[in-house]
Enzyme design. Sequence first.
Site, PDB file in Angstrom:
ATOM      1  CB  SER A 123       1.830  -3.370  -0.576  1.00 32.10           C
ATOM      2  OG  SER A 123       0.817  -4.257  -1.010  1.00 32.10           O
ATOM      3  CE1 TYR A 148      -2.538  -1.497   0.064  1.00 27.49           C
ATOM      4  CE2 TYR A 148      -2.167  -0.040   1.920  1.00 27.49           C
ATOM      5  CZ  TYR A 148      -1.880  -1.208   1.230  1.00 27.49           C
ATOM      6  OH  TYR A 148      -0.925  -2.060   1.696  1.00 27.49           O
ATOM      7  CE  LYS A 152       1.510   0.356   1.826  1.00 27.90           C
ATOM      8  NZ  LYS A 152       2.281   0.625   3.055  1.00 27.90           N
TER       9      LYS A 152
HETATM   10  C1  WQD Z   1      -6.983 -12.447  -0.246  1.00 25.05           C
HETATM   11  C2  WQD Z   1      -7.940 -13.321  -1.040  1.00 25.05           C
HETATM   12  C3  WQD Z   1     -10.027 -12.263  -1.569  1.00 25.05           C
HETATM   13  C4  WQD Z   1     -11.637 -12.003   2.453  1.00 25.05           C
HETATM   14  C5  WQD Z   1      -4.770  -6.887   0.445  1.00 25.05           C
HETATM   15  C6  WQD Z   1      -4.001  -5.673  -0.006  1.00 25.05           C
HETATM   16  C7  WQD Z   1      -2.536  -5.872   0.296  1.00 25.05           C
HETATM   17  C8  WQD Z   1      -2.393  -6.117   1.755  1.00 25.05           C
HETATM   18  C9  WQD Z   1      -3.127  -7.406   2.109  1.00 25.05           C
HETATM   19  C10 WQD Z   1      -2.287  -4.420   3.422  1.00 25.05           C
HETATM   20  C11 WQD Z   1      -8.657 -12.552  -2.146  1.00 25.05           C
HETATM   21  C12 WQD Z   1     -10.235 -13.466  -0.660  1.00 25.05           C
HETATM   22  C13 WQD Z   1     -10.793 -12.238   1.376  1.00 25.05           C
HETATM   23  C14 WQD Z   1     -12.846 -12.749   2.585  1.00 25.05           C
HETATM   24  C15 WQD Z   1     -12.314 -13.922   0.565  1.00 25.05           C
HETATM   25  N1  WQD Z   1      -2.930  -5.017   2.463  1.00 25.05           N
HETATM   26  N2  WQD Z   1     -11.136 -13.191   0.471  1.00 25.05           N
HETATM   27  N3  WQD Z   1     -13.132 -13.694   1.629  1.00 25.05           N
HETATM   28  O1  WQD Z   1      -6.747  -8.414  -1.210  1.00 25.05           O
HETATM   29  O2  WQD Z   1      -4.824 -10.051  -1.611  1.00 25.05           O
HETATM   30  O3  WQD Z   1      -4.387  -7.970  -0.346  1.00 25.05           O
HETATM   31  O4  WQD Z   1      -4.513  -7.187   1.794  1.00 25.05           O
HETATM   32  O5  WQD Z   1      -1.217  -4.642   3.892  1.00 25.05           O
HETATM   33  O6  WQD Z   1      -1.817  -4.721  -0.069  1.00 25.05           O
HETATM   34  O7  WQD Z   1      -4.124  -5.531  -1.392  1.00 25.05           O
HETATM   35  O8  WQD Z   1      -5.755  -9.761   0.688  1.00 25.05           O
HETATM   36  O9  WQD Z   1      -6.736 -11.165   2.473  1.00 25.05           O
HETATM   37  O10 WQD Z   1      -8.106  -9.264   1.505  1.00 25.05           O
HETATM   38  O11 WQD Z   1      -7.714 -11.287   0.134  1.00 25.05           O
HETATM   39  O12 WQD Z   1     -12.607 -14.780  -0.295  1.00 25.05           O
HETATM   40  O13 WQD Z   1     -13.663 -12.571   3.532  1.00 25.05           O
HETATM   41  O14 WQD Z   1      -8.968 -13.792  -0.165  1.00 25.05           O
HETATM   42  O15 WQD Z   1     -11.039 -12.227  -2.567  1.00 25.05           O
HETATM   43  O16 WQD Z   1      -8.822 -13.414  -3.251  1.00 25.05           O
HETATM   44  P1  WQD Z   1      -5.505  -9.066  -0.736  1.00 25.05           P
HETATM   45  P2  WQD Z   1      -7.122 -10.343   1.287  1.00 25.05           P
END
Ligand code: WQD
Length: 338
Positions: A123, A148, A152
């Site tokens: 990741s 997590y 990785k």
């Molecule tokens: C993306 C953006 C949030 C939800 C994580 C893990 C990565 C992979 C994917 C597993 C951020 C914003 C999110 C919401 C929001 N995990 N957001 N409101 O955190 O980049 O990656 O998930 O495979 O390893 O690190 O993904 O989709 O959670 O967030 O504003 O309700 O969307 O703050 O900026 P992230 P995400």
Amino acid sequence: MRVLVSGGAGFIGSHVTVELFQAGYDVLIADNFSNCDDTNYNGVCKILGCEIPLVRMDFCDSAEVEALFNRFKIDAVIHFAAYKAVGESVAEPLKYYQNNLDSFLNILGQAKVHGCNVLFSSSATVYGEPEQCPVTEESPRLPATSPYGNTKQMCEDFLSDSVNAYDNIKGISLRYFNPIGAHPSALIGELPRGVPNNLAPFITQTAIGKREKLRVFGNDYPTPDGTCLRDYIDIVDLAKAHVCAVKRMLEDKMESPYEIFNIGTGTALSVLELITAFEKANGIKLNWEFAPRRDGDVTAIWADPSLANKKLGWKAERSIEQTLAAAWAWEKYICTLG
Ligand code: WQD
């Protein structure tokens, strides 16, 4: 050639199974269904028009893993079976270290015995908060920002140390950026349990009315519109990258025993841009509001995918509108399942 897909009943594993089978590989799914139900497995069988061999098992049970590798000749294993909720890993570090590390160590132990190639689902989280973007495979792995992310990084090291020590296995780590979307058939897709952690499923669940409102975590980041930047990679494009990596391993095209590839589009989108793209692709007005920043979020990360483009012969092809239209079609489909 048979490919074992551990965690193959899950979001990414199911899409990879479809692409592998359609590329001519025999696929064996093994999953303990601790983080998913049968929906995606049933969808895979519907898409492919046949019953994909399935073993219900726990990769943390070394005897079960040994029995699996003794029962089937496995030419390559793609390891997805792991917990992946960043926030949960902070609250439950031991659950994450035990599950994510034991399962992979059991697989590596059998890969060593049987001389099986290993493809690890890594990741972009291993890059932490990158100093500069786009990140290449040479960009430094910064201290993980969650257990997590630490699992990785540790599993990447388990794999690289193993392939460097044992000459009968080769390994590739694919570093995914943000996988989103669903299969065009709308028969498989992302099925988060409970309240989604990730942005894309929260958007589709808000659009369908399962969630009252999407909260945008932070609008004061040092980015053009104040919201975080990410590299959203379509799940089918991501799945196709796995076929290219398996082909590279099984056809002896690797240039060293261990290789790493960034799997991303190379394009950054902000949270607001993703919301706008979803609204445009589906003709829907989304109900959202700004909320405080979420702990652990990095401001910006996106890939330089040129190594994968060149060495794997792979490139992300689907547009963000196609991806978000497929995500919406999937959300509507799972609503019919009740
Ligand atoms: C993306 C953006 C949030 C939800 C994580 C893990 C990565 C992979 C994917 C597993 C951020 C914003 C999110 C919401 C929001 N995990 N957001 N409101 O955190 O980049 O990656 O998930 O495979 O390893 O690190 O993904 O989709 O959670 O967030 O504003 O309700 O969307 O703050 O900026 P992230 P995400």
